[in-house]
Design a protein around this motif. Structure first.
Motif, mmCIF file in Angstrom:
data_model
loop_
_atom_site.group_PDB
_atom_site.id
_atom_site.type_symbol
_atom_site.label_atom_id
_atom_site.label_comp_id
_atom_site.label_asym_id
_atom_site.label_seq_id
_atom_site.Cartn_x
_atom_site.Cartn_y
_atom_site.Cartn_z
ATOM 1 N N ILE A 30 0.851 -1.181 0.000
ATOM 2 C CA ILE A 30 0.000 0.000 0.000
ATOM 3 C C ILE A 30 0.889 1.234 0.000
ATOM 4 C CG2 ILE A 30 -1.786 1.231 1.306
ATOM 5 C CD1 ILE A 30 -2.544 -1.536 2.499
ATOM 6 N N ALA A 31 0.506 2.261 -0.705
ATOM 7 C CA ALA A 31 1.341 3.445 -0.881
ATOM 8 C C ALA A 31 1.821 4.008 0.450
ATOM 9 C CB ALA A 31 0.561 4.521 -1.645
ATOM 10 N N ASN A 32 3.124 4.323 0.497
ATOM 11 C CA ASN A 32 3.771 4.955 1.650
ATOM 12 C C ASN A 32 3.715 4.103 2.916
ATOM 13 O OD1 ASN A 32 4.509 7.358 0.255
ATOM 14 N ND2 ASN A 32 2.386 8.053 0.437
ATOM 15 N N ASN A 68 23.645 -9.989 10.624
ATOM 16 C CA ASN A 68 22.855 -10.038 9.394
ATOM 17 C C ASN A 68 22.600 -8.624 8.891
ATOM 18 O OD1 ASN A 68 22.214 -12.688 10.722
ATOM 19 N ND2 ASN A 68 20.933 -12.928 8.912
ATOM 20 N N TYR A 69 22.530 -8.497 7.574
ATOM 21 C CA TYR A 69 22.073 -7.251 6.966
ATOM 22 C C TYR A 69 21.105 -7.605 5.846
ATOM 23 C CZ TYR A 69 21.781 -2.830 4.534
ATOM 24 O OH TYR A 69 21.293 -1.692 3.939
ATOM 25 N N GLU A 70 19.992 -6.882 5.785
ATOM 26 C CA GLU A 70 18.966 -7.159 4.780
ATOM 27 C C GLU A 70 18.469 -5.844 4.184
ATOM 28 O OE1 GLU A 70 15.269 -10.175 4.772
ATOM 29 O OE2 GLU A 70 14.977 -8.473 6.137
ATOM 30 N N TRP A 71 18.235 -5.874 2.879
ATOM 31 C CA TRP A 71 17.731 -4.708 2.154
ATOM 32 C C TRP A 71 16.495 -5.133 1.367
ATOM 33 C CZ3 TRP A 71 18.271 0.372 2.029
ATOM 34 C CH2 TRP A 71 17.899 1.094 0.894
ATOM 35 N N GLY A 72 15.378 -4.431 1.581
ATOM 36 C CA GLY A 72 14.139 -4.760 0.890
ATOM 37 C C GLY A 72 13.653 -3.617 0.030
ATOM 38 N N THR A 73 13.167 -3.934 -1.176
ATOM 39 C CA THR A 73 12.543 -2.940 -2.056
ATOM 40 C C THR A 73 11.101 -3.359 -2.309
ATOM 41 O OG1 THR A 73 13.251 -4.066 -4.086
ATOM 42 C CG2 THR A 73 14.749 -2.431 -3.157
ATOM 43 N N TYR A 74 10.173 -2.399 -2.154
ATOM 44 C CA TYR A 74 8.744 -2.675 -2.253
ATOM 45 C C TYR A 74 8.109 -1.771 -3.310
ATOM 46 C CZ TYR A 74 9.637 -4.358 2.563
ATOM 47 O OH TYR A 74 10.142 -4.971 3.683
ATOM 48 N N ASP A 75 7.637 -2.356 -4.410
ATOM 49 C CA ASP A 75 6.860 -1.578 -5.376
ATOM 50 C C ASP A 75 5.513 -1.231 -4.754
ATOM 51 O OD1 ASP A 75 8.899 -1.793 -7.184
ATOM 52 O OD2 ASP A 75 7.963 -3.385 -8.365
ATOM 53 N N GLN A 76 5.019 -0.001 -5.014
ATOM 54 C CA GLN A 76 3.760 0.448 -4.453
ATOM 55 C C GLN A 76 2.637 0.321 -5.483
ATOM 56 O OE1 GLN A 76 4.537 4.088 -1.651
ATOM 57 N NE2 GLN A 76 5.833 4.370 -3.441
ATOM 58 N N VAL A 77 1.423 0.140 -5.013
ATOM 59 C CA VAL A 77 0.288 -0.036 -5.930
ATOM 60 C C VAL A 77 0.074 1.180 -6.811
ATOM 61 C CG1 VAL A 77 -0.947 -1.741 -4.556
ATOM 62 C CG2 VAL A 77 -1.302 0.689 -4.092
ATOM 63 N N GLY A 78 0.372 2.358 -6.316
ATOM 64 C CA GLY A 78 0.145 3.568 -7.102
ATOM 65 C C GLY A 78 1.357 4.025 -7.878
ATOM 66 N N GLY A 79 2.392 3.211 -7.933
ATOM 67 C CA GLY A 79 3.621 3.589 -8.607
ATOM 68 C C GLY A 79 4.687 4.004 -7.622
ATOM 69 N N GLY A 80 5.932 3.920 -8.046
ATOM 70 C CA GLY A 80 7.040 4.243 -7.167
ATOM 71 C C GLY A 80 7.448 3.046 -6.327
ATOM 72 N N GLN A 81 8.503 3.234 -5.561
ATOM 73 C CA GLN A 81 9.056 2.134 -4.771
ATOM 74 C C GLN A 81 9.591 2.665 -3.447
ATOM 75 O OE1 GLN A 81 13.084 0.231 -5.585
ATOM 76 N NE2 GLN A 81 11.730 -1.329 -6.486
ATOM 77 N N VAL A 82 9.220 2.004 -2.347
ATOM 78 C CA VAL A 82 9.801 2.330 -1.047
ATOM 79 C C VAL A 82 10.837 1.272 -0.703
ATOM 80 C CG1 VAL A 82 7.817 3.623 -0.195
ATOM 81 C CG2 VAL A 82 7.907 1.141 0.153
ATOM 82 N N LYS A 83 11.766 1.639 0.187
ATOM 83 C CA LYS A 83 12.865 0.749 0.538
ATOM 84 C C LYS A 83 13.065 0.767 2.044
ATOM 85 C CE LYS A 83 15.211 1.815 -3.818
ATOM 86 N NZ LYS A 83 16.477 2.293 -4.468
#
Length: 389
Positions: free
Chosen positions: A223-225, A265-280
């Protein structure tokens, strides 16, 4: 003579099943304890302090093999959760464990080539950088309430157990191991193909363990943001088409001859949003341990970072969380262990990080939509007892 023949026949009849199933191994453990837990701090709905009898991820499994020649074995496993045995097998969401809920598969195993599995199994990501890598050992109190690795926890949020999946795990080649998992999407809501692919690479040399992993969930979005998955209904799921959620993980640990353990441990996640754009968002963990004969003392600190690339008016720091864990174990024998732990998750205003095992819910307790209010801080102090078989 007839009596002797009859006795021999009966003995042979009862012996046949034993011979036919001589390769079957029964394994597992029962582990439980008593703890004081709560989740407070948001100023709204809270999980008040209470005493709980808890199950520490107990299980029973059956596995076996058949040698089919050429150094290859046909293998199988059926593993079943015994979680929540302390309340009749039903958890705080009203869900009951069913048969084959854990790693359950058929496959082939060759000493030179490796293993190919078909069914349900932990992803390569989880097997290499996550809680299923016991050699790595950075999830210090795995299977207890103090376990902090999981999709809704502070660390290792990319790990999963994949249903409808195919897996490959290599043997050790000069200390290196490879793994790959492919989970297919059989439901295909609104034309989405929500498959999942997971890759892992590991290296072991004496007390050193290194691991890297990658995991991608296709046609999946948030979900966006937010970092909350967009999965409420088929109509909403159609908005996920062409979007992905991807995780990258790195992990390392070293066990000294003195019994001292260090890891991280180190982890990096990228999440595409339903309305466009990507949060990390990233997360990291530092773990320490020290053995004293049959006893072991453990300490870890993990942090879930800022949600980056959010829109105007949204504070990415509100999604941060952190977790302290202090624990200890004492082996009474090869199969019996006592344990104790204290753990606390501190959630910022919009964070909902929870325990990987025995999570706490302050809303709709006992129903399928039970949840933890954002900003509440789960914590638990417990002692327990584990018997393996």
């Amino acid at each position: 003579m007839q009596k002797k023949n009859l006795a021999a026949l009966l003995a042979a009849m009862f012996a046949l099943p034993v011979v036919a199933h001589a390769d079957v191994t029964i394994y597992g453990f029962l582990s439980g304890g008593i703890e004081s837990s709560k989740a407070t701090g948001s100023g709204g709905s809270e999980y008040s302090s209470r005493t709980r009898i808890v199950d520490h991820n107990s299980r029973i499994g059956f596995k076996g093999f058949e040698d089919i020649g050429g150094g290859t074995k046909a293998i199988w496993q059926v593993e079943n959760s015994l979680r929540n045995f302390e309340q009749g097998g039903t958890n705080d969401k009203g869900q009951s464990a069913t048969f084959a809920t854990r790693n359950t598969f058929i496959g082939l195993d060759n000493g030179d080539f490796g293993r190919v599995l078909l069914g349900q199994h932990d992803s390569a990501y989880k097997m290499f950088t996550g809680s299923s890598n016991s050699a790595l050992g950075t999830d210090l109190m795995v299977n207890t309430t103090a376990d902090n690795f999981g999709s809704s926890s502070v660390n290792s949020r990319g790990e999963a157990r994949m249903a409808n999946s195919v897996h490959y795990f290599s043997p050790s080649w000069a200390g290196f191991k490879l793994g790959a998992s492919w989970g297919v999407d059989e439901s295909r809501v609104s034309g989405n193909d929500s498959k999942r692919i997971s890759l892992g690479l590991g290296y072991t040399w004496q007390g050193l363990n290194l691991a890297a992993a990658w995991d991608r969930q296709y046609d999946t979005a948030v979900i966006a943001n937010t970092n909350s998955y967009n999965n409420s209904s088929p109509a909403v799921l159609s908005l996920n088409s062409g979007k992905n959620v991807t995780f990258y993980g790195l992990a390392a640990s070293y066990k000294f001859d003195t019994g001292t353990f260090v890891g991280g441990n180190y982890e990096w996640g990228t999440y595409d949003q339903v309305g466009g754009g990507q949060v990390k968002q990233d997360d990291w963990l530092i773990a320490l341990g020290q053995d004293f004969g049959a006893a072991s003392v453990k300490l870890s600190y993990g942090q879930l970072g800022t949600l980056k690339n959010v829109g105007a008016g949204v504070n990415g720091d509100d999604f941060k969380a952190k977790q302290w864990t202090l624990g200890g174990t004492y082996n009474l024998s090869k199969t019996t262990q006592v344990l104790a732990y204290y753990t606390k998750i501190s959630n910022n205003a919009k964070a909902k990080a929870n325990f990987a095992n025995n999570p706490v819910y302050d809303s709709n307790l006992g129903a399928s939509n039970a949840s933890l209010t954002a900003g509440n801080d789960p914590q638990a102090f417990g002692v327990g007892f584990k018997i393996a078989f």
